[in-house]
Each structure stands twice: as structure tokens, then as C-alpha cells.
Design an enzyme around this catalytic site. Structure first.
Site, short mmCIF file in Angstrom:
data_model
loop_
_atom_site.label_atom_id
_atom_site.label_comp_id
_atom_site.label_asym_id
_atom_site.label_seq_id
_atom_site.Cartn_x
_atom_site.Cartn_y
_atom_site.Cartn_z
N VAL A 106 -37.83 -32.43 -13.37
CA VAL A 106 -37.51 -31.17 -12.68
C VAL A 106 -37.97 -29.96 -13.48
O VAL A 106 -37.81 -28.82 -13.04
CB VAL A 106 -36.00 -31.02 -12.41
CG1 VAL A 106 -35.50 -32.14 -11.53
CG2 VAL A 106 -35.19 -30.95 -13.70
N GLU A 107 -38.53 -30.20 -14.67
CA GLU A 107 -38.98 -29.06 -15.47
C GLU A 107 -40.50 -29.09 -15.60
O GLU A 107 -41.21 -28.77 -14.67
CB GLU A 107 -38.26 -29.05 -16.83
CG GLU A 107 -36.73 -28.92 -16.64
CD GLU A 107 -35.96 -28.77 -17.94
OE1 GLU A 107 -36.31 -27.92 -18.77
OE2 GLU A 107 -34.99 -29.53 -18.14
N MET A 108 -41.04 -29.56 -16.73
CA MET A 108 -42.49 -29.51 -16.93
C MET A 108 -43.18 -30.80 -16.48
O MET A 108 -44.40 -30.83 -16.34
CB MET A 108 -42.78 -29.18 -18.39
CG MET A 108 -42.30 -27.77 -18.77
SD MET A 108 -42.27 -27.46 -20.56
CE MET A 108 -44.00 -27.17 -20.90
#
Lengths: 351, 351
Positions: free
Chosen positions: B136-138
């Protein structure tokens, strides 16, 4: 000792003499078509590049709260660390939407005849108003943006000092003016090509000099000329042979959307080639990742000349000599939000 | 003239005397619980803060190509211009997914006992490996990240000089080590509170001094102590009264997920309060936007004491005195991609 030195100099001069003559002729030819990037930001029409205004513009350029989601700033797609681009085919914006065209660099953009791939903005001030409002980019409104700015006293004070004498300086117009002032400082002087133009023969390698000669003699410079080696006028993509839809998507009619003139079908502003080695992928579609491939496509579609491998290599080497000194930008410390600052809106907009 | 000056000084001393005595006592009490931020980065265990390593870490921190999409860098959520946060309730990541918790600041994070809201990373090196891999981030992988780094000769050279003597320095571990070295330099000394601790009575206003006294006497400092005024240990959110699900979402069990110990249900690391006035919104849920409201919620949920409005104002004023000098960071010029650099992947991952 003195005599030996004189002899050495004489020998060196004798050896270099033919090269110097060629260099001088090449330089003279080049100076008729190109111009060096200056060391200082140029003067602007209808805007003042004061220190206060540049500092304000820098803060606005880097402030993600200028977007409706709080995620995107100008810097997101025009990264000062990556030649002024985002390195994507087309940018990702609000709600993970993809933009229609590859993000152009803002470095040296002040020298372009107009902004955007289709030249629909006459200058950087007009350009700065676009992406903040575009639904697929920053998705903000001028009203919400001005409310955001007015909610933070440090911004209000900065607008007051940047636009002295104005009763209500925190406006969308002045937001754009400040960004234009900052962007006008983002120029990249002292590329090897600039040094060559200014008289340093050794700034370009022999291959780059051959590439420069080819670039002018084969006709590239007919469109890509001037201070930005492009960015000065509009031309059809596919003068001789229209590239495939992978490179030239049929749905994007280019400048036709601006002028609604049949002649402007698939017409785009000639890409400015300054720092082009840093700004892959290429073309308005962003579908070509190698500079060498872009050169080959241009030769076929625009010139109708099939360059051989060595010639393509030479021109590519010349284009790599267009990389100048990148701007050193101290990241701004942004004003703290207040209770009046509109909250970020991260919901995805209906499409 | 001399006599007048002496008289003035005497008068001033006489007036200030009671305040000085109070200030000294307040300072002595505070120095038992808090420590000033140093002017220089601290030494690290198992890492060397060399200039080369810090410069490399800065490049990596700002490089969006460390994410799978090419859109996010560490800086996206830990903005050096916004107190080290993104100003969102919870961060937006790959595919416009929302992260589960509010992004904590990396400023002064080197002084925390451990990293993340639940302390699951023992240090900044371990922390740096998390977000780059989180879907959900990088949304990157160590393999793709290392391939990206190895594709750019300037990065390879920088790893070589930053990790001398290593046969294969371009590793995921060294990526994290370099970022830790850079982040260790992101400290904010000389806040008004630090100046007060170091002996400047006038650095805090009278209201801030009352707030500091309340902060210690009412029990806030039982959890929020040490150099970061928090960040030193773990405590249940809702010691006295559990806040509503709007502030404390029931699905996030805090440190329980790390230790799987029943006692750690809804336990979090006490928030470090340095620069807290810059880092709204508050709490791990990021649902409280006003610092004053956060203070009131803490008083009710953690202390069981209903502070009156004036007391809440005083503590809030003290917390505003924790804003230090923000780091001046020159934005790095990043290496240019090559034909071997993995292309960004912007498709949304299946969830």
C-alpha cells in the site's frame, strides 16, 4: 626552458590548426541556429523576479497542499532532481488517474515560445494555472487554493512582501506569477554544448562535434533550434512518415485542440532538447525510453532519411552534450497549517 | 550615564528576581525529565555517518524511482518541508491505496527507542526497509530496487565510496543504512524549549512555562519524556477511558501485532512531541486535526483529568515551543536512468 616552451606551443598549434579551423566553422554555423543558456534568469514581461517572489514561488512549487488531495505538488511531476520531469510515460495524478501526455520539463522552459506540448499557455504564469485545476492532476480549484493560502499567516505575509502595494495580494494570479518567477530561475547553463558555443573547442568530443554537424546538416535543427534547441515553434509529428499509434496515439490531435485548424492535426511544439538525456521517456506519448531510439524515429518520421547506426550514435552523443548544470535548490520549509486550512480531499473523483 | 545604566540593571534584576527563581526550579524539574536536541547528529550503533553515506542516503530518500511506480519517495510521506510528515490522516500509496496509520515524522526519529507507531523496527535502518516493500506504500521488492540502483553507474559509484572495502556494496541493507545515516542528520535543535533547558529564561513565554509545569505535574511527562518528549516507551491508548472508534479504530490493535501479548492490546509508542505543531493531523489514526483537541483527548483518556480551557491552552502553548530549527536540505540531483533501469510499474495491484 623558454625556447622549449615556445617550440612546444608551436607544435601544438600546428597539430591543432586543422581541428581549430573546423571547430571555428562548426561554431559559426551553430551560432546561427543556437544560443547559449545564460548564467542568470532572464527578465520577464509583466512579472518581476525579486528574491521574495522567487522564494514564495519555490514554496508554492514544492507545497503538496496546493493539490486537493495534499499529495501532489508541482515538484511531483517536475522534479528538480530528475531534469525537471517525473520519469513516467504520462504522469499519475489525483485518484491514480493517468494524464494524457508526458510531463515536460520546467528547466529552461522560460525560453520556450509557449508552454505545454501544444503551446496552449503563452507563458509559465498561464501554465502554472493548468495542472492545479486539472481533474487528472492536482484536482484543485482556485477558490480552495486561495483559501488554503489565506489560512496560513506565513503565506499571507509572503504574498504581501512579494507583491508590495497590492490590497489583496493572495490571489490565484499572483500564485501563478510567483511560480513563474521561481521557474524562471531554473535554468541550466554551462552544458558542454554551451561551452563549445562560447569558444571552448574541447568541450565537445569529436563524436559530439560530428553529431552537431549532422544535427544541422540533416535538418534536425530546422525544428530544434534556438536557445532551447527546440521549443520555439510548431510542427506536424510525421512530416514524412506518420509513426505508429504506439508512439503517436491517434486520439491526441495536438495543437488542433488549441487552434481548431485542420493544418494543426498532430502538430506539436518541437520538443526542447536541453537536458534531454535526463528526461526519458520521450515524445508527448512518453512511449520511447531510449534517446537513441527517439533520434531514429525522428529521422524516419520527420526527415525521411534513414540515418546509419554511426550517425544515430553521433547525434545521440551530441544530445548528451546538452545536459547543463542542474539547479541547486534548498528545499523550502513550508508554513504550518492552521485550523482554517481546508483539509485534504483524497476521495477519488467520479470520472 | 554609567550610574543610570547600573540603576536600570538593578531595577530589572529586582523585577526579574522572583521569576528567575521560579524559572530555575522549573528548569531543574524539566531537566530531570527531558533533554535538549543536540546540534549535531548522534553516533549510531552499527552505522557510520560519513559525508558520502549521508549524501547517498539523501539521494535515495528523495528518489521516487525507489518505488515500483516511480511516483513515491521517502520524501512523499516524510516531507522535510512539513515537519517530516505528509499532512494526511493516513498516507496515500501505490494505486491510491490508503495506509493504515498516520505517517510519523523522521525528524529527530533517531532519538526514538524504536520506529513505527508500534515500535516494530528497532532502528531507522530497519524502518527504511518497510515502506519500500509495503504493497500500500511504495510496493517495491528488494530485488527490483537493487536492480534499479545497479543500473545507474552514479549510484554504484556512490555506494562504493560510501561503503569502502565491500565487494558488492549495492545491497538492500546498505540502501537502508545510507537512508538511516541521512535521517540521523535530520534533527531540529534550538527550539524555544531547548533554549529554556539550556538556560535562556526568556525563551519560553509565561504561558508556555505554565504549560510546561502542567505537562509535568498533571502526568503527561510520565509517558512523553526524554529527548523527544515521547517516543521512549509503550503505553495503552485509553489508560483511563478508551476514546471512541473515530480516534481509536477497533481494528488496529497496536503493539499486540508485534508482541502477540494480551497486555499489548491498543498499546502504542508514546508519540514523540518534537515539532508537534507542524505535524497535524494527530494520533495513529490521524483523525484529530487540532493540537488543542489532541491535548484534551489525551487528558481524558490517559490521565482521567478534565483540564480546564486555560490549562489546555497552556499545555498547547508549551507544545508549540517544541518546534526547532528545521533542516536545510539541498534537493539532490539524482542519477539519470539507463537502458537497464527497470521501468516504472503503475498498474494498480490486486488487493
Amino acid at each position: 626552458m623558454k625556447r622549449i616552451l615556445v617550440t612546444a606551443l608551436a607544435a601544438s598549434t600546428a597539430l591543432a590548426a586543422p581541428a581549430l579551423a573546423d571547430d571555428a566553422a562548426l561554431r559559426e554555423q551553430a551560432k546561427e541556429m543556437f544560443e547559449a543558456i545564460p548564467l542568470q534568469a532572464p527578465m520577464l514581461e509583466d512579472n518581476v523576479i525579486s528574491r521574495d517572489r522567487v522564494d514564495l514561488g519555490k514554496a508554492l512549487f514544492f507545497d503538496p497542499r496546493m493539490s486537493r488531495s495534499g499529495l501532489f505538488s508541482c515538484q511531483s511531476c517536475h522534479n528538480v532532481g530528475i531534469g525537471g520531469v517525473d520519469g513516467l510515460e504520462t504522469s499519475i495524478g489525483h485518484g491514480w488517474q493517468k494524464g494524457p501526455r508526458n510531463a515536460p520539463t520546467m528547466l529552461n522552459a522560460v525560453f520556450n515560445v509557449a508552454q505545454f506540448w501544444d503551446g496552449r499557455a503563452p507563458d509559465l504564469e498561464a501554465q502554472a494555472k493548468g495542472p492545479v485545476q486539472a481533474g487528472v492532476e492536482m484536482n484543485n480549484t482556485p477558490e480552495n487554493l486561495v483559501a488554503t493560502l489565506k489560512s496560513m499567516p506565513a503565506y499571507v505575509a509572503s504574498f504581501q512582501t512579494s507583491f508590495p502595494g497590492e490590497d489583496d495580494p493572495v490571489t490565484f494570479d499572483n500564485f501563478a506569477k510567483a511560480i513563474e518567477a521561481f521557474e524562471a530561475t531554473l535554468i541550466t547553463p554551462n552544458s558542454p554544448f554551451d561551452k563549445f558555443l562560447m569558444g571552448q573547442d574541447a568541450a565537445l568530443s569529436d563524436q559530439q562535434k560530428r553529431g552537431l554537424a549532422l544535427f544541422m546538416d540533416e535538418g534536425c535543427a530546422a525544428c530544434h533550434q534556438g536557445i532551447n534547441v527546440g521549443g520555439q515553434d510548431y510542427y506536424p509529428f510525421g512530416v514524412v512518415e506518420k509513426p505508429g499509434a504506439d508512439v503517436l496515439p491517434e486520439g491526441d490531435h495536438g495543437r488542433f485542440a488549441v487552434t481548431e485548424t485542420a493544418d494543426d492535426q498532430y502538430v506539436f511544439r518541437a520538443g526542447p532538447l536541453r537536458n534531454i538525456a535526463l528526461t526519458a521517456p520521450y515524445f508527448h506519448s512518453g512511449t520511447v525510453w531510449e534517446l537513441r531510439d527517439a533520434v531514429a524515429i525522428m529521422a524516419t518520421s520527420q526527415l525521411g532519411s534513414e540515418l546509419n547506426d554511426a550517425q544515430i550514435d553521433d547525434i545521440t552523443a551530441f544530445l548528451e552534450a546538452l545536459t547543463g548544470e542542474q539547479p541547486q535548490v534548498v528545499h523550502p520549509i513550508l508554513p504550518a497549517r492552521t485550523k482554517d486550512t481546508p483539509k485534504p480531499y483524497t476521495m477519488v473523483t467520479e470520472q
